[in-house]
Design an enzyme around this catalytic site. Sequence first.
Site: not given
Ligand code: 13P
Length: 251
Positions: A10, A98, A213, A234-235
């Site tokens: 999240w 990140e 993604s 993620g998103g």
């Molecule tokens: P997204 O699915 O938003 O691209 O993020 C991937 C992610 O960094 C999961 O740890």
Amino acid sequence: MRRALVVGNWKMNGTRDSIQALLRGLVPAVSHGINGVDIVVCPPFPYLALVAETIKGCEIVLGAQNVSCEEKGAFTGEISPGMLVDCRARYVILGHSERRQQMAETDELIARKFVAAQQAGLIPILCVGETLAQRDNGSAQATVAAQVSAVLTLAGVTALERAVIAYEPVWAIGTGKSATAQQAQQMHAGIRELIAGHDAEVAGAIQLLYGGSVSSANAAELFEQADIDGGLVGGASLDASAFIEICNSVS
Ligand code: 13P
């Protein structure tokens, strides 16, 4: 036979209200599990207790997004592995790009966190992945190999019996531009081969996730690949129906 695993990261999103709403969507759909898929959600630290309480008795498992490599003491603002276990977390994401980029986390620090997390009984989800520049200059495989090797060197190959590795190409994270199933499969096969060089049994058993993604539109094709055992999302994990659809995409 490896079990499938889908993990929702999240990131730094959510409020008490939005998280309760998200769980109202997830819990009834997942209360008895989905087709033998293990499902983990990783909320921000302040909401771990709220999520632990709300998912009690349901098949969703709790994870965290980071942890200190220290056990306790004068480390203001840090969270120890033991604290996460105490809050009923079972998994912890380590080495997310990140954090590598924004918090300057090195391979060595991540390997120390990996060892500390396992010592406390947590299952590390080790994130690895190359930048676009590294892919373009042909060093993607070497970058990922170095990231995995840092953990192999410090923790030893048998430590990977109780760990998950997530391949997340940096250029695919949050961009809407996922790696193709072939690109992801190729890197996953490379990671498995690297581990097999140390121990074939461990290599065959470890769950390798793809992240970057992942959506309900591309999950099925990614998860169909021989060496992709699930996703780190993620998103799309912030949307209950999208996340459930992704979990249901596991073949
Ligand atoms: P997204 O699915 O938003 O691209 O993020 C991937 C992610 O960094 C999961 O740890």
